[in-house]
Design a protein around this motif. Structure first.
Motif, PDB file in Angstrom:
ATOM      1  N   ILE A 260      -4.416   6.056  -3.621  1.00  0.00           N
ATOM      2  CA  ILE A 260      -4.312   6.115  -2.156  1.00  0.00           C
ATOM      3  C   ILE A 260      -3.320   7.209  -1.758  1.00  0.00           C
ATOM      4  CG2 ILE A 260      -3.632   4.852  -0.078  1.00  0.00           C
ATOM      5  CD1 ILE A 260      -4.579   2.282  -1.434  1.00  0.00           C
ATOM      6  N   ALA A 261      -2.182   7.264  -2.452  1.00  0.00           N
ATOM      7  CA  ALA A 261      -1.164   8.266  -2.117  1.00  0.00           C
ATOM      8  C   ALA A 261      -1.706   9.683  -2.331  1.00  0.00           C
ATOM      9  CB  ALA A 261       0.086   8.037  -2.959  1.00  0.00           C
ATOM     10  N   ALA A 262      -2.456   9.872  -3.420  1.00  0.00           N
ATOM     11  CA  ALA A 262      -2.984  11.208  -3.717  1.00  0.00           C
ATOM     12  C   ALA A 262      -4.027  11.633  -2.687  1.00  0.00           C
ATOM     13  CB  ALA A 262      -3.589  11.223  -5.122  1.00  0.00           C
ATOM     14  N   CYS A 263      -4.792  10.677  -2.183  1.00  0.00           N
ATOM     15  CA  CYS A 263      -5.909  10.989  -1.286  1.00  0.00           C
ATOM     16  C   CYS A 263      -5.490  11.052   0.178  1.00  0.00           C
ATOM     17  CB  CYS A 263      -6.996   9.924  -1.475  1.00  0.00           C
ATOM     18  SG  CYS A 263      -8.655  10.591  -1.514  1.00  0.00           S
ATOM     19  N   MET A 264      -4.368  10.460   0.499  1.00  0.00           N
ATOM     20  CA  MET A 264      -3.957  10.330   1.906  1.00  0.00           C
ATOM     21  C   MET A 264      -3.910  11.665   2.661  1.00  0.00           C
ATOM     22  SD  MET A 264      -3.547   7.648   3.543  1.00  0.00           S
ATOM     23  CE  MET A 264      -3.401   7.607   5.311  1.00  0.00           C
TER      24      MET A 264
ATOM     25  N   PRO B 219       0.818  -1.213   0.000  1.00  0.00           N
ATOM     26  CA  PRO B 219       0.000   0.000   0.000  1.00  0.00           C
ATOM     27  C   PRO B 219       0.858   1.271   0.000  1.00  0.00           C
ATOM     28  CG  PRO B 219      -0.267  -1.260   2.034  1.00  0.00           C
ATOM     29  CD  PRO B 219       0.649  -2.060   1.150  1.00  0.00           C
ATOM     30  N   ALA B 220       0.265   2.355  -0.477  1.00  0.00           N
ATOM     31  CA  ALA B 220       0.998   3.624  -0.533  1.00  0.00           C
ATOM     32  C   ALA B 220       1.236   4.175   0.868  1.00  0.00           C
ATOM     33  CB  ALA B 220       0.190   4.627  -1.337  1.00  0.00           C
TER      34      ALA B 220
ATOM     35  N   ALA C 175     -15.614   7.858   7.493  1.00  0.00           N
ATOM     36  CA  ALA C 175     -14.927   8.329   6.281  1.00  0.00           C
ATOM     37  C   ALA C 175     -14.329   7.125   5.555  1.00  0.00           C
ATOM     38  CB  ALA C 175     -13.831   9.327   6.642  1.00  0.00           C
ATOM     39  N   ASN C 176     -13.809   7.403   4.388  1.00  0.00           N
ATOM     40  CA  ASN C 176     -13.129   6.378   3.601  1.00  0.00           C
ATOM     41  C   ASN C 176     -11.691   6.796   3.326  1.00  0.00           C
ATOM     42  OD1 ASN C 176     -15.216   4.370   2.958  1.00  0.00           O
ATOM     43  ND2 ASN C 176     -16.220   6.072   1.897  1.00  0.00           N
ATOM     44  N   VAL C 177     -10.854   5.817   3.013  1.00  0.00           N
ATOM     45  CA  VAL C 177      -9.484   6.124   2.587  1.00  0.00           C
ATOM     46  C   VAL C 177      -9.534   6.949   1.302  1.00  0.00           C
ATOM     47  CG1 VAL C 177      -7.323   5.155   1.727  1.00  0.00           C
ATOM     48  CG2 VAL C 177      -8.455   4.111   3.697  1.00  0.00           C
ATOM     49  N   LEU C 178     -10.299   6.493   0.321  1.00  0.00           N
ATOM     50  CA  LEU C 178     -10.461   7.251  -0.918  1.00  0.00           C
ATOM     51  C   LEU C 178     -11.730   8.078  -0.861  1.00  0.00           C
ATOM     52  CD1 LEU C 178      -9.572   4.984  -3.986  1.00  0.00           C
ATOM     53  CD2 LEU C 178      -8.088   6.470  -2.633  1.00  0.00           C
ATOM     54  N   LYS C 179     -11.645   9.291  -1.331  1.00  0.00           N
ATOM     55  CA  LYS C 179     -12.818  10.178  -1.342  1.00  0.00           C
ATOM     56  C   LYS C 179     -13.589  10.084  -2.656  1.00  0.00           C
ATOM     57  CE  LYS C 179     -11.182  11.599   2.604  1.00  0.00           C
ATOM     58  NZ  LYS C 179     -11.310  10.610   3.692  1.00  0.00           N
TER      59      LYS C 179
ATOM     60  N   ASN D 128     -10.620  -2.240  -6.878  1.00  0.00           N
ATOM     61  CA  ASN D 128      -9.766  -1.912  -5.734  1.00  0.00           C
ATOM     62  C   ASN D 128      -9.071  -0.569  -5.940  1.00  0.00           C
ATOM     63  OD1 ASN D 128     -10.335  -4.299  -4.437  1.00  0.00           O
ATOM     64  ND2 ASN D 128      -8.551  -5.368  -5.258  1.00  0.00           N
ATOM     65  N   PRO D 129      -8.851   0.176  -4.851  1.00  0.00           N
ATOM     66  CA  PRO D 129      -8.056   1.402  -4.955  1.00  0.00           C
ATOM     67  C   PRO D 129      -6.648   1.069  -5.438  1.00  0.00           C
ATOM     68  CG  PRO D 129      -9.160   1.277  -2.822  1.00  0.00           C
ATOM     69  CD  PRO D 129      -9.352  -0.047  -3.494  1.00  0.00           C
TER      70      PRO D 129
END
Ligand code: URA
Length: 197
Positions: free
Chosen positions: A109-113, A1-2, A91-95, A103-104
């Protein structure tokens, strides 16, 4: 994962964060989503419940966990005396919704973190419940299987974190509900021990 790299940028307030998520083009998902889904609930909540990404219903309605999995999540919360919006933020990891609920991807994931880290910094939850493998592996920076991550208390940035099965998975794998119940009880006990200290 990122990696959830610490974001050097200044913290956004809730309005700025909502605006940033609504207009976000930091990953390719902006092209296919209906809207960004920031999260819902009590912004001073002790409990942060973290899922993976919006699905079709969430993408349409702009709120996390409003579909079938959300109904089960509400029941899971109720089983430990919690209600959506009352001392609970979801909330979610990805918006943004991955097309077809795939799957994300690590770049997404890195962009949304930074949004999630900003949310956690604003909410300052006392406990985090990670629903499913993506939320758990992303926050804990591990590839360990969910079966090995659940059943114990982890720590994210000093906040206790309990992992359990994603409600969408539980809808397809009913026998694992008993294990999810154990995880929720562990989270409840952990929270109780924090607040009575
Ligand atoms: N699954 C998730 O992980 N999050 C949602 O908001 C809905 C379904």
């Amino acid at each position: 994962p990122a990696a959830p790299t610490p974001d050097a940028r200044p913290l956004l307030d809730w309005d700025q964060l909502a605006d940033a998520v609504a207009h976000c083009t930091k990953c390719k998902l902006y092209a296919t989503r209906t809207q960004g889904v920031l999260g819902v609930g009590d912004r001073d909540a002790d409990w942060l419940i973290l899922g993976e990404a919006p699905g079709a219903d969430e993408d349409r309605q702009g709120e996390p966990f409003v579909g079938q999995a959300g109904k089960l999540l509400d029941a899971m919360l109720a089983s430990i005396g919690l209600r959506r919006g009352q001392n609970v933020y979801i909330a979610n990891v990805l918006k943004s919704r991955p097309p077809g609920n795939r799957n994300p991807e690590p770049d997404e994931i890195a962009a949304c973190m930074p949004y999630l880290l900003n949310q956690i910094a604003l909410i300052r939850p006392k406990i985090i419940v990670a629903l499913g493998r993506f939320a758990a592996q992303t926050l804990l920076q591990t590839d360990e299987a969910i079966g090995r991550l659940r059943g114990r208390v982890h720590c994210f940035q000093g906040i206790p974190l309990v992992v359990t099965y994603h409600p969408a998975y539980l809808l397809r794998n009913l026998p694992d509900k008993a294990r999810a119940w154990e995880d929720l009880c562990l989270a409840r006990r952990t929270y109780a021990s924090l607040t009575t200290e």
